[in-house]
Scaffold this motif. Structure first.
Motif, short mmCIF file in Angstrom:
data_model
loop_
_atom_site.label_atom_id
_atom_site.label_comp_id
_atom_site.label_asym_id
_atom_site.label_seq_id
_atom_site.Cartn_x
_atom_site.Cartn_y
_atom_site.Cartn_z
N GLY A 63 0.78 -1.23 0.00
CA GLY A 63 0.00 0.00 0.00
C GLY A 63 0.82 1.28 0.00
O GLY A 63 0.24 2.38 0.00
N LYS A 64 2.14 1.19 0.00
CA LYS A 64 2.99 2.39 0.02
C LYS A 64 3.68 2.56 -1.33
O LYS A 64 3.97 1.59 -2.03
CB LYS A 64 4.03 2.27 1.13
N PHE A 110 6.75 -6.70 -5.19
CA PHE A 110 6.29 -5.32 -5.37
C PHE A 110 5.76 -5.14 -6.78
O PHE A 110 5.92 -6.01 -7.64
CB PHE A 110 7.43 -4.33 -5.09
N ASP A 111 5.13 -3.99 -7.02
CA ASP A 111 4.65 -3.63 -8.34
C ASP A 111 5.44 -2.43 -8.86
O ASP A 111 5.85 -1.56 -8.08
CB ASP A 111 3.17 -3.24 -8.31
N PHE A 112 5.67 -2.40 -10.17
CA PHE A 112 6.25 -1.22 -10.82
C PHE A 112 5.13 -0.53 -11.58
O PHE A 112 4.47 -1.15 -12.42
CB PHE A 112 7.36 -1.62 -11.79
N ILE A 113 4.91 0.75 -11.28
CA ILE A 113 3.83 1.50 -11.91
C ILE A 113 4.41 2.75 -12.56
O ILE A 113 4.96 3.62 -11.86
CB ILE A 113 2.74 1.90 -10.89
N LYS A 156 -5.39 -2.49 -8.93
CA LYS A 156 -5.68 -1.32 -9.74
C LYS A 156 -4.63 -1.18 -10.84
O LYS A 156 -3.44 -1.23 -10.58
CB LYS A 156 -5.69 -0.06 -8.87
N GLY A 157 -5.11 -1.00 -12.06
CA GLY A 157 -4.20 -0.87 -13.19
C GLY A 157 -4.07 -2.14 -14.02
O GLY A 157 -3.52 -2.11 -15.12
#
Length: 597
Positions: free
Chosen positions: A76-77, A117-120, A180-181
């Motif tokens: 969430g960060k 983690f996610d890369f956005i 999301k995304g």
């Protein structure tokens, strides 16, 4: 300072250095659970207390941009980008210098204990988004499947009868772990009875549906008969696939775990099923893989098969293996029966030797003697295996019943829809016979409308009564006494279209000379695309049947397009080339043909 003190200090420094080294965690290889762009990859990750580094690649020579506002996301960060090496953030650029050029993105540090983690890059449709980046050697935890989707028992105890119905079948898709995304399309492939042609570019009718914001989607299908419906998810490099065994009037709900790692086929995002044939759908995800364990009659053995006795031995050996496997396989009988119905159909032959063998009368006769189950067992799902085999089973003039009707329907109707002149085969089932007639009427009406208003030098399916082996002489006879350039092409062929543009000045230069330009395509070119394109390609245009077109390519020993052939005024072939040879070469060859006496 004495010797003992110096040694103590050195040991302390070594210890501190070791501790410092431990403050960097390296994922030498990563896995990505979901990515919106297959060419953007995160190959390696370094976690430290000062920063988090991503070692990334993109397709060499292709333009791309990484936004200044990109960030990592975990628990969430957000952790914004700090700098980049080898690229400039916010600017379009290309990478060169190696097969897999690397650039580095540095971010404010993720916690050292981060597992994924996610890369956005952003939330726009064209922004890079990569979800579930993790150490390849440390698998992600798996979310338990909700009880309602576990399909631990079968509600149906037998396969359905091949019986026609106008009722539609419904597939619903639900998701868990949708972030999301994540944008996800789902391909749904089934057999359209209005055109049961598996030689189309997609091999079957494909519907593409998209998940809504709630992570759900629904599609309704006019199956006509019980069918094996193929579903596919594509998330970057990875692929999740499944088979849904459906029947008219029935419903099934499929659960998709968007964070299930399906990279390198390690898993499958289709994780749960509820409704009609749910347990069969679930077991079919694993049954084929299990059936090949210890199988000495693997598909790789096909390369050694050179004649009919070896082919028969291979097929019988494979059949015997499957019967032994069935005795102890840990699946319900219905699942094993479905697999055996498919695998015992000897129709998927991947080597050139086998392909030629399976086109012989000897093979057809063997099949109709020894493998009659597809004609006799009406408890089954219609699938591409059955449709492919119809080229054999439709030849059995004595066979009766719905299986035989379907075999003839699936074999002959595509020929009619290709423009070929064929008599209606024996189809005793009233519903199937009416479907055949309706499809033919619709096709004839469409072709008649498409022909209206075409110029005299445009020939759209108006030579369908000519046999494939006679089509070339028939075309050349229209241009007696002239040189002819034949260009075999298709609307979807980029090199073909580029060649047409490059040839335009030469054609203008040759105006008034005894040379005719003939352009030949087939139903692989969508009619509307073809009609729109030929207006910019001066010449004589022919839209042939698939059989005529393929025979022409065979005559030129061509395995690709564009294919070019040149004839002199006497009809003698003087030149042929696969691929566009260049304007100057064509000009020289045309001049030779024009000067031939």
């Amino acid at each position: 300072m004495n010797k003992k003190t110096i040694i103590t200090i050195l040991l302390a420094l070594v210890s501190m250095a070791g501790q410092a080294r431990k403050t960097v965690v390296v994922w030498e290889e990563t896995s990505m659970v979901f990515t919106t762009y297959r060419y953007f990859q995160i190959k390696k990750v370094e976690l430290s207390k000062q920063q988090t580094k991503l070692f990334c690649t993109y397709l060499e020579g292709a333009k791309f941009r990484i936004s200044k506002d990109c960030y990592l996301q975990s628990d969430g960060k957000k952790y914004p980008v700090v700098s980049a090496d080898s690229i400039v953030l916010g600017e379009f650029q290309t990478l060169t210098g190696s097969d897999e050029p690397i650039f580095v993105l540095s971010f404010t540090p993720l916690p050292m204990k981060t597992k994924e983690f996610d890369f956005i890059e952003g939330m726009g449709d064209n922004d890079f988004k990569v979800f579930g980046v993790h150490d390849k050697n440390v698998p992600l935890s798996v979310t338990p499947i909700p009880e309602e989707f576990r399909a631990d028992y079968a509600e149906e105890d037998q396969l359905p009868e091949l019986r026609y119905s106008k009722e539609r079948a419904t597939i619903r898709f639900k998701t868990i772990n949708l972030r999301k995304g994540m944008k996800q399309d789902i391909e749904v492939q089934y057999l359209d009875l209005k055109n049961p042609n598996l030689n189309t570019p997609t091999r079957a009718t494909t519907k593409i549906i998209s998940l809504n914001e709630a992570g759900e989607a629904e599609v309704s299908l006019p199956l006509g008969f019980p069918q094996d419906v193929y579903v596919k998810l594509s998330s970057g490099y990875w692929l999740s696939t499944g088979h849904l065994f459906l029947a008219p009037g029935k419903e099934v709900t499929v659960l998709i775990d968007m964070m299930r790692d399906d990279s390198e086929r390690k898993g499958n995002k289709f994780v749960g099923f509820k409704g009609y044939m749910a347990k069969l759908d679930k077991e079919y995800l694993e049954v084929f893989k299990d059936s090949q364990k210890g199988n000495e009659y693997t598909f790789q053995k096909q390369v050694d098969i050179k004649d009919m006795p070896l082919l028969v031995n291979y097929l019988e050996g494979r059949k015997a293996h499957m019967e032994e496997w069935k005795k102890t396989a840990p699946f319900m009988e219905m699942t094993k029966d479905v697999l055996l119905q498919k695998i015992n159909m000897p129709i998927f032959m991947s080597t050139p030797e086998l392909d030629s063998l399976t086109k012989t009368e000897a093979f057809r006769d063997y099949l109709l003697r020894q493998h009659r189950e597809p004609l006799q067992n009406s408890k089954r799902f219609l699938d591409d295996y059955f449709v492919y085999s119809s080229r054999y089973y439709a030849m059995d003039k004595e066979a009766r019943g719905i299986n035989a009707d379907l075999a003839r329907y699936c074999y002959y109707l595509p020929k009619v829809l290709d423009g070929q002149k064929v008599e209606k085969p024996l189809i005793e089932d009233a519903n199937l016979s009416a479907l055949y007639d309706e499809a033919v009427r619709e096709y004839q009406k469409t072709v008649a409308a498409q022909k209206e208003g075409l110029p005299a030098d445009v020939h759209y399916l108006d030579m369908t009564d000519i046999a494939p082996e006679d089509i070339l002489p028939a075309i050349l006879s229209k241009y007696k006494g002239k040189a002819v350039l034949i260009d075999v092409w298709a609307t979807w062929c980029g090199p073909c279209r580029m060649g047409h543009k490059l040839m335009a000045p030469l054609k203008e230069e040759l105006k008034g000379k005894d040379i005719e330009f003939v352009y030949i395509t087939s139903p692989s070119s969508p009619y509307e695309d073809w009609k729109n394109m030929i207006g910019d390609i001066p010449g004589n245009h022919y839209y042939l049947t698939k059989g005529q077109y393929n025979h022409l390519l065979d005559l030129y020993h061509s395995n690709g397009i564009p294919t070019c052939a040149i004839y002199d005024s006497s009809g003698k072939q003087t030149y042929t080339e696969i691929g566009f040879p260049g304007v100057e070469t064509i000009k020289e060859e045309i001049e030779k043909a024009l000067n031939t006496k």
